[in-house]
Design a protein around this motif. Structure first.
Motif, short mmCIF file in Angstrom:
data_model
loop_
_atom_site.label_atom_id
_atom_site.label_comp_id
_atom_site.label_asym_id
_atom_site.label_seq_id
_atom_site.Cartn_x
_atom_site.Cartn_y
_atom_site.Cartn_z
N GLY A 1 1.96 7.62 -6.34
CA GLY A 1 0.96 8.61 -6.73
C GLY A 1 -0.34 8.01 -7.22
N LYS A 2 -0.52 6.74 -6.99
CA LYS A 2 -1.75 6.09 -7.45
C LYS A 2 -2.88 6.36 -6.47
CE LYS A 2 0.77 2.54 -9.88
NZ LYS A 2 1.13 1.14 -9.95
N LYS A 3 -4.10 6.38 -7.00
CA LYS A 3 -5.28 6.60 -6.17
C LYS A 3 -6.36 5.62 -6.58
CE LYS A 3 -4.45 11.48 -5.45
NZ LYS A 3 -4.96 12.84 -5.56
N SER A 4 -7.17 5.28 -5.63
CA SER A 4 -8.29 4.40 -5.95
C SER A 4 -9.45 5.25 -6.47
CB SER A 4 -8.72 3.61 -4.71
OG SER A 4 -9.15 4.48 -3.71
N ARG A 5 -10.43 4.58 -6.99
CA ARG A 5 -11.62 5.28 -7.47
C ARG A 5 -12.83 4.44 -7.15
NH1 ARG A 5 -11.78 4.38 -13.97
NH2 ARG A 5 -11.09 2.23 -13.94
N TYR B 1 2.12 1.81 -3.41
CA TYR B 1 0.99 2.27 -4.22
C TYR B 1 0.79 3.78 -4.04
CZ TYR B 1 -3.95 2.52 -5.72
OH TYR B 1 -5.14 2.84 -6.34
N VAL B 2 0.76 4.21 -2.79
CA VAL B 2 0.56 5.63 -2.49
C VAL B 2 1.77 6.45 -2.92
CG1 VAL B 2 0.28 7.30 -0.60
CG2 VAL B 2 -1.08 5.20 -0.62
N TYR C 1 0.83 -1.20 0.00
CA TYR C 1 0.00 0.00 0.00
C TYR C 1 0.87 1.26 0.00
CZ TYR C 1 -3.45 3.50 1.21
OH TYR C 1 -4.23 4.62 1.20
#
Length: 73
Positions: free
Chosen positions: A58-62, A54-55, A51
């Motif tokens: 610069g990734k983000k969930s949607r 992932y953060v 995680y």
């Protein structure tokens, strides 16, 4: 390898009850519990690391609804 631990009377009663319910020896009950705890903590550590990566990337969930819309579902 073998080891010994000191238990209170209450802890021993609980441990023996657990072993009896699962039809295993007291040693097997402790072995299973130990490795289950190790596996759980390992999984948590790997998930936390993933995680963070992932953060940090610069990734983000949607919302799942956006994916469904994109896929015409």
């Amino acid at each position: 390898m073998s080891f010994s631990i000191r238990l209170t009377d209450e802890e021993e009663r609980i441990a023996k009850g657990y072993a009896k319910i699962h039809s295993v020896s007291l040693g097997e009950a402790f072995k299973r519990a130990l490795f289950e705890k190790i596996e759980d903590e390992y999984d948590i550590t790997v998930a936390d690391k993933s995680y963070k990566e992932y953060v940090d990337d610069g990734k983000k969930s949607r919302p799942i609804e956006e994916l469904w819309k994109e896929l015409d579902l």
